[in-house]
Write an enzyme that holds these catalytic residues in place. Structure first.
Site, PDB file in Angstrom:
ATOM      1  N   ASP A  68       0.819  -1.206   0.000  1.00 13.32           N
ATOM      2  CA  ASP A  68       0.000   0.000   0.000  1.00 13.32           C
ATOM      3  C   ASP A  68       0.852   1.254   0.000  1.00 13.32           C
ATOM      4  OD1 ASP A  68       0.660   0.306   2.734  1.00 13.32           O
ATOM      5  OD2 ASP A  68      -0.947  -1.122   3.226  1.00 13.32           O
TER       6      ASP A  68
ATOM      7  N   LYS B 296      -4.381   3.299  -0.197  1.00 15.74           N
ATOM      8  CA  LYS B 296      -5.136   4.529  -0.473  1.00 15.74           C
ATOM      9  C   LYS B 296      -4.165   5.595  -0.949  1.00 15.74           C
ATOM     10  CE  LYS B 296      -7.512   3.449   3.735  1.00 15.74           C
ATOM     11  NZ  LYS B 296      -6.454   3.165   4.666  1.00 15.74           N
TER      12      LYS B 296
ATOM     13  N   MET C  56      -0.941   9.256  12.151  1.00 12.12           N
ATOM     14  CA  MET C  56      -2.093   9.737  11.366  1.00 12.12           C
ATOM     15  C   MET C  56      -2.659  11.029  11.963  1.00 12.12           C
ATOM     16  SD  MET C  56      -3.919   6.010  10.957  1.00 12.12           S
ATOM     17  CE  MET C  56      -3.554   5.462  12.632  1.00 12.12           C
TER      18      MET C  56
HETATM   19  N1  SAH Z   1       2.081   0.293  10.720  1.00 19.82           N
HETATM   20  C1  SAH Z   1       2.672   1.609  10.596  1.00 19.82           C
HETATM   21  C2  SAH Z   1       1.722   2.712  10.900  1.00 19.82           C
HETATM   22  C3  SAH Z   1       0.543   2.796   9.983  1.00 19.82           C
HETATM   23  S1  SAH Z   1      -0.509   4.163  10.334  1.00 19.82           S
HETATM   24  C4  SAH Z   1       3.905   1.683  11.509  1.00 19.82           C
HETATM   25  O1  SAH Z   1       4.121   0.807  12.350  1.00 19.82           O
HETATM   26  O2  SAH Z   1       4.668   2.642  11.360  1.00 19.82           O
HETATM   27  C5  SAH Z   1       0.104   5.355   9.227  1.00 19.82           C
HETATM   28  C6  SAH Z   1       0.824   6.473   9.962  1.00 19.82           C
HETATM   29  O3  SAH Z   1       2.135   6.058  10.305  1.00 19.82           O
HETATM   30  C7  SAH Z   1       1.048   7.717   9.138  1.00 19.82           C
HETATM   31  O4  SAH Z   1      -0.104   8.515   9.124  1.00 19.82           O
HETATM   32  C8  SAH Z   1       2.157   8.364   9.903  1.00 19.82           C
HETATM   33  O5  SAH Z   1       1.683   9.020  11.039  1.00 19.82           O
HETATM   34  C9  SAH Z   1       2.979   7.182  10.376  1.00 19.82           C
HETATM   35  N2  SAH Z   1       4.152   6.947   9.530  1.00 19.82           N
HETATM   36  C10 SAH Z   1       4.468   5.813   8.903  1.00 19.82           C
HETATM   37  N3  SAH Z   1       5.658   5.916   8.280  1.00 19.82           N
HETATM   38  C11 SAH Z   1       6.116   7.149   8.535  1.00 19.82           C
HETATM   39  C12 SAH Z   1       7.285   7.871   8.163  1.00 19.82           C
HETATM   40  N4  SAH Z   1       8.245   7.323   7.409  1.00 19.82           N
HETATM   41  N5  SAH Z   1       7.426   9.145   8.597  1.00 19.82           N
HETATM   42  C13 SAH Z   1       6.474   9.708   9.367  1.00 19.82           C
HETATM   43  N6  SAH Z   1       5.350   9.072   9.743  1.00 19.82           N
HETATM   44  C14 SAH Z   1       5.164   7.817   9.337  1.00 19.82           C
END
Ligand code: SAH
Length: 468
Positions: A248, A270, A383
């Site tokens: 995704d 998305k 998020m």
């Molecule tokens: N499973 C993922 C999170 C999914 S929710 C994890 O463990 O990281 C999606 C959110 O993750 C985004 O809205 C953002 O807030 C955060 N996110 C994921 N990768 C990121 C990155 N490289 N830099 C900043 N925020 C990130």
């Protein structure tokens, strides 16, 4: 080639080691692990070496070396730090037509002890012909990561089936094809994952023509926050053997690029202007593909079990009895905080850290704000960009100091990483006129102030081709 690589069976054979200290001990450990009987000769032998050789059929001789010590040995190691002693041992050995390894003096001897990666019975040996031992060791470190620890188990198991496979496939090509299939498939995966009984069962099934293995498997894998170097070895391995990949929006292009080249890539995420599959359909699709016998990689950003809906996806699989594995990834909070120089906990600042969803629903966020108001904790909002004004306001309303530091991390760990900092009161203004690209993470707490000192990562953004 200056030296011929060769593996020696030394079980029960005598090996002379001249020297009684650390260097000798290192060699002795290896020799003993290969089953050799060691004869150590040195006027002074260290306690560790004496302890190590206490049991078993070894000899410790406390005096200076004499050439008679070479009687009935197969191999000689000169492991003293005295060049003249090593030289004498070496020339005596050569006179007797014995192979001799001189520690730190490859050119004096005629045998080299390689750097090794031990996944017995699989052993990888590496040498630079004594010219660059440090380079050989560096290379070994890289290879260590590429050869999973379960390789030994896999080799043992293959050994068990060797005769049966030989009996069943008379033609050598058929045999090779069988092994390639088995060693790249679910049996190997089960063995590497430690489930030997299952691996054995699958191998037996594969051998038995009537019970064809039709069910595939799903790998739910965390792709980390963006920097491909942060993938786990296991993630990379599964990425390279999947038949089909469902990924995704959150998975970085550099990570996707590491998937097997001829795997089918299915985008399910998305993204603005692009159709996304509803979660239910993703769950069903995973099950359907696995039932077709395919190895399905469900690649997620960060960690699949942290705001990743990983749990929901595998619930469907359990219901349908489809085998799966879950591989953790580095979650955004971990990756972004490390690469922004913000420790999430610190003895002087925060005794706990909370991962919180900052997802806005109908303009508000339903959370236990009171629990998050106390000052000795770090809050990490996933998020949360759209909800940032609400988050700051609610925290202040519930008593968190308005000058509490806040950082907003954009595309953490990638070369597009940007970090803005302010306080609960100012951060909304700080980013008012900025063009911010997703994903972003919000870190709240006094640990953010440490970034001033600890910021180490300097991204080198690629020039944007659209801007000429
Ligand atoms: N499973 C993922 C999170 C999914 S929710 C994890 O463990 O990281 C999606 C959110 O993750 C985004 O809205 C953002 O807030 C955060 N996110 C994921 N990768 C990121 C990155 N490289 N830099 C900043 N925020 C990130």
């Amino acid at each position: 080639m200056d030296y011929l690589p060769l593996f020696l069976d030394l079980k029960g054979q005598n090996v002379l080691v001249v020297g009684g200290h650390d260097i000798a001990l290192r060699k002795v450990r290896l020799l003993v692990s290969a089953g050799a009987s060691v004869r150590v000769v040195a006027p002074d032998i260290c306690d560790d070496l004496i302890d190590f050789l206490r049991d078993g059929s070894h000899q410790l001789i406390h005096r200076a070396y004499t050439s008679a010590d070479m009687n009935d040995v197969k191999l000689v190691i000169a492991a003293t730090d005295l060049a003249d002693v090593n030289g004498e041992v070496s020339s005596d050995a050569k006179t007797r037509n014995l192979f001799v390894n001189v520690v730190d003096g490859a050119d004096q001897g005629n045998a080299i002890m390689p750097a090794i990666i031990d996944r017995s019975p699989v052993v990888v040996a590496l040498s630079s012909a004594g010219k660059a031992p440090v380079l050989a060791r560096l290379l070994r470190t890289r290879l260590e990561g590429m050869v999973p620890h379960g390789y030994g188990r896999l080799a043992e198991l293959s050994g068990k089936f060797r005769d049966k496979v030989k009996a069943q496939f008379k033609n050598i090509n058929d045999r090779r094809y069988f092994w390639e299939k088995v060693l790249g498939g679910p049996a190997a995966e089960a063995a590497l994952g430690g489930n030997i009984a299952k691996a054995e069962q699958i191998m037996a099934d594969e051998l038995d023509n009537h019970k064809e293995q039709t069910l595939g498997e799903v790998y739910l894998v965390g792709g980390g926050p963006g920097d491909p170097d942060l993938l786990t070895f296991k993630a990379l391995r599964l990425m390279q053997q999947a038949d089909v990949v469902l990924y995704d929006r959150l998975v970085s292009p550099d990570v996707i690029a590491l998937c097997r080249r001829d795997a089918d890539m299915i985008y399910v995420g998305k993204r603005r202007n692009r159709h996304a599959l509803p979660q239910d359909d993703i769950n069903q699709l995973l099950a359907k593909l696995a039932k077709e016998g395919r190895r399905v990689l469900r690649l997620k950003g960060g960690d699949p079990f942290i705001f990743g809906r990983g749990g929901e996806e595998i619930e469907t699989l359990t219901a349908e009895q489809i085998p799966f594995q879950v591989v953790p990834g580095i979650t955004a909070a971990s990756g972004c905080s490390s690469y922004a120089g913000i420790p999430l906990t610190h003895r002087d600042h925060a005794q706990s850290v909370r991962f919180v969803t900052g997802h806005l629903k109908d303009g508000s966020i339903d959370l236990h704000w009171q629990d998050m108001a106390s000052g000795n904790q770090t809050l990490v909002f996933y998020m949360g960009l759209l909800g940032l004004p609400v988050i700051c306001q609610r925290l202040i309303d519930h008593g968190r100091l308005s000058n509490t530091p806040v950082a907003l991390v954009q595309q953490g760990t990638t070369q597009n990483q940007k970090v803005w900092s302010g306080t609960l009161e100012t951060i909304v203004d700080v980013i008012k006129n900025e063009e911010i690209k997703p994903p972003t993470l919000i870190i709240v707490g006094s640990v953010v102030s440490l970034r001033e000192k600890l910021n180490w990562f300097q991204p080198q953004p690629e020039p944007n081709p659209e801007q000429g």
